[in-house]
Design an enzyme around this catalytic site. Structure first.
Site, PDB file in Angstrom:
ATOM      1  N   HIS C  18       0.772  -1.144   0.063  1.00  0.00           N
ATOM      2  CA  HIS C  18      -0.094  -0.107  -0.058  1.00  0.00           C
ATOM      3  C   HIS C  18       0.719   1.157   0.097  1.00  0.00           C
ATOM      4  O   HIS C  18       0.500   2.279  -0.735  1.00  0.00           O
ATOM      5  CB  HIS C  18      -0.958   0.002   1.303  1.00  0.00           C
ATOM      6  CG  HIS C  18      -1.873  -1.065   1.148  1.00  0.00           C
ATOM      7  ND1 HIS C  18      -2.015  -1.871   2.407  1.00  0.00           N
ATOM      8  CD2 HIS C  18      -2.877  -1.537   0.544  1.00  0.00           C
ATOM      9  CE1 HIS C  18      -2.966  -2.748   2.292  1.00  0.00           C
ATOM     10  NE2 HIS C  18      -3.550  -2.584   1.182  1.00  0.00           N
ATOM     11  N   LYS C  42     -17.998  -6.108   9.249  1.00  0.00           N
ATOM     12  CA  LYS C  42     -17.297  -7.405   8.474  1.00  0.00           C
ATOM     13  C   LYS C  42     -16.108  -8.042   9.013  1.00  0.00           C
ATOM     14  O   LYS C  42     -15.227  -8.787   8.432  1.00  0.00           O
ATOM     15  CB  LYS C  42     -16.750  -6.714   7.207  1.00  0.00           C
ATOM     16  CG  LYS C  42     -17.522  -6.700   5.783  1.00  0.00           C
ATOM     17  CD  LYS C  42     -16.788  -5.879   4.585  1.00  0.00           C
ATOM     18  CE  LYS C  42     -17.923  -6.009   3.594  1.00  0.00           C
ATOM     19  NZ  LYS C  42     -17.409  -5.329   2.408  1.00  0.00           N
ATOM     20  N   ARG C  91      -2.214  -5.420  -8.163  1.00  0.00           N
ATOM     21  CA  ARG C  91      -0.983  -6.386  -7.864  1.00  0.00           C
ATOM     22  C   ARG C  91      -0.934  -7.521  -8.836  1.00  0.00           C
ATOM     23  O   ARG C  91       0.284  -8.056  -9.109  1.00  0.00           O
ATOM     24  CB  ARG C  91      -1.344  -7.097  -6.477  1.00  0.00           C
ATOM     25  CG  ARG C  91      -1.167  -5.900  -5.511  1.00  0.00           C
ATOM     26  CD  ARG C  91      -1.664  -6.476  -3.992  1.00  0.00           C
ATOM     27  NE  ARG C  91      -2.849  -7.225  -4.287  1.00  0.00           N
ATOM     28  CZ  ARG C  91      -3.307  -8.029  -3.362  1.00  0.00           C
ATOM     29  NH1 ARG C  91      -2.628  -8.256  -2.333  1.00  0.00           N
ATOM     30  NH2 ARG C  91      -4.247  -8.579  -3.542  1.00  0.00           N
ATOM     31  N   SER C 129      -3.204  -8.015   2.960  1.00  0.00           N
ATOM     32  CA  SER C 129      -3.047  -7.821   4.314  1.00  0.00           C
ATOM     33  C   SER C 129      -3.749  -9.208   4.884  1.00  0.00           C
ATOM     34  O   SER C 129      -3.332  -9.307   6.027  1.00  0.00           O
ATOM     35  CB  SER C 129      -4.144  -6.610   4.718  1.00  0.00           C
ATOM     36  OG  SER C 129      -3.859  -5.567   4.185  1.00  0.00           O
TER      37      SER C 129
END
Lengths: 164, 164, 164, 164, 164, 164
Positions: C18, C42, C91, C129
């Site tokens: 990031h 979430k 990515r 992540s």
């Protein structure tokens, strides 16, 4: 060189696709360890012990294959066992993407460990443990995709789960 | 088991990406043969002999790596050399697709030969021989992607090609 | 033109990947807003407030980067902030597929907002992540993939979660 | 910041898909240069001069778009023009793979130049210059995919090519 | 031949993309059955009954389309209804992968059933039921992606879910 | 409905993969036309006439399959034959990308013609005409991938080409 490789996975349950890879790896390396990843509350259908038992039963025909389980990072397990090679199966390009990321992540943590990819027989390339579980849950014939002992265990598990 | 693997390709020319794979394969198998595919009028920039010479020069640091060339089917060459393992690099998913088809085709012709895939270091994953040739032809610095001796050969070849 | 772009995400937690994108976007646009998407139940590892704080700490070196958070549709947030450009990272091709669908969906809802894609440095392209969270949970060294302050926060969070 | 971006390509010929991207880039950056890559004996249908002329005609409606051509490496051209941003279109995932490799190669040669990707309108995403050329050659209606002036030029070129 | 095809799915809810496929299949086969897969505790937003009702309402314009629901394996349902053809939509390559595995798995269980793929109109290719549910939950205009009656049902469901 | 479908291709030469698709299409539609695309100087190994003859020989077992050839746009040929359905094979995701673009291009030119995709048996999914030609040229056993009559024609063609 006495080569030792590790083929790790959830094996929930082990399928004909996994077994095809075991055969390919077993003839390419001197020794192969099948390592079952512990559940860690991820909601596997079979417990770690059950999965180890099923794997042990179906790979007993390979004299140079041993079964183990591990909890934690795969690269730590590989080092503990003194191996330098991780075996992975590439069934399809979606596998590839995930494997690519995992391999590079593992390599960053353990540069001395090499990951090696094998392709299963094409008629096993579409079998996944998750679809086998779903087929069994819906009363389909799982025996088309897994060995008889695994199919029996699946049927029993499904019956046990559906009981009120 | 005294393991022997073959890493075949056009190597027109050999790049840092290829060399990264040679290093990985050389530490995984007892012996490795780098086999340069003959041109067969496919219009390679370097002749088969030139490519063999360049490969030989840059892999001389690996004690267990030998260089060879072949003309014809790879599986026939593998059998002639007494190997059972083909090494392939997977740089990206477009590789994967092509490799998948080639592996299954080779397996149909030679079921006893296993194909094994390795992933190059990520910083080499985007290098291709064709883009290196194009960069050299346009006066770019090929030395960013290939060893010095290969870069020199490329510059010389480009000069020779552009002569009137 | 005084250009303003928004780079939105869950950032649970922010990684070197990031940050690489932040640097690229910050030099391409006059101003950049990093917008942290609210959790909405979430099940993120870090709360929205924690994620904003971690982001704010690690991007403080960029003079033209501001941190914000939002709850609801991204396109509504972009309009409220007076921006016309959304920044996204690509990515790998699996990203591409998802990004393609999200961009076309957002464009249907807000035709005046343009989505722009940047590619991270190749050595960060495999960091996600979710894998960083998994590595930390298994006792691996998350500091290989995230800045020191984020690594510390991860370790603390893991310890807190594992307490009985 | 007075932002300048370059959108380079073969444009053999320019299509509605290219024009959609020009519109998106022209509203995102202060100035945009459309740079036509010289043929270099690659067998384009239109000469470099013809392609520049066609591009110039159809982008004349954009006040901040300029047309240029270049021969050699794109990164050299970008630097000569004093730009820092390369614009690329992502029509589909096969584009992505190629773009990924080209971007990383260009970045290695010119770390200060950033590549930015935009997605065309979905109804233009499947148009390629090569299929437009093929459709024109087979007598199909190229006007469905390219502006009228380009369609006329294509028809004329096809007639000229077919003459005995 | 009086041809009968089955188009099965979760349809949670049915979108313009699904409807486009229904139109294509309805003009290619004599009769088409839309079969709604039962929820089986998978946490669909709408119940099986609600999804069947919404589907029934929006496909009533097609005289040769019938609506049904099923619980269990799709191939069993297909056989029960006397059909030989399964219709599937291919929106993008991620669909393709999943569809490939599902088709080969179904074919193994029912070799007499053929799966046929259709591509939706490109402007519907990016619509997914899950993104429509998310947009509705965040107060966006779902009416851009689903018919009016479905949009109303979504709004009502969202209001009901958010009530304290 | 008396359904008529067209399966077009270069068939240079026809393989077991093509034949598998013919079988699937022939049982799904009332009538099927196999249409061989004319060479148009594209350098096929077999002439249009040779390819038509080979196709005719190997599909003679299917009573409802007819062989034809065409020169020009496929959609024009489809309309001339009074068909409404184009059959295409999806062997792998690289096919998908190309097919996606071709289908949308054809649909723009002929909105009334529907393209339908079928998947070949997995053990044929990796066979391509180009690899078969290459295997034959290198003296490999093409009979593993094509019917005996096609294998003979290939061998003969290879011998004729190699003559000095």
């Amino acid at each position: 060189m006495n080569s030792l490789a590790i083929y790790a996975g959830t094996f929930d349950p082990i399928t004909f696709g996994h077994l095809d890879l075991v055969g390919r790896a077993a003839k390419t390396f001197d020794r192969l360890i099948l390592s079952v990843a512990a559940s860690r509350g991820k909601g596997t259908l079979f417990t770690t012990e059950e999965r180890v038992a099923l794997v042990r039963e179906v790979v007993s025909v390979f004299p140079n294959v041993e079964v183990d389980s591990f909890d934690g990072l795969l690269v730590d397990h590989v080092r503990e066992r003194g191996a330098r090679v991780i075996i992975r199966g590439l069934r399809a390009f979606s596998d590839f993407e995930f494997e690519f990321q995992m391999t590079l992540t593992n390599r960053r943590m353990a540069p001395d460990v090499e990951t090696i990819f094998l392709m299963p027989k094409e008629e096993y390339s579409y079998i996944s443990s998750s679809s086998v579980r779903e087929i069994a849950a819906m009363g389909g014939n799982a025996g088309l995709f897994v060995p008889p002992s695994v199919a029996s265990a699946l049927e029993e598990k499904v019956r046990a789960t559906e009981k009120p």
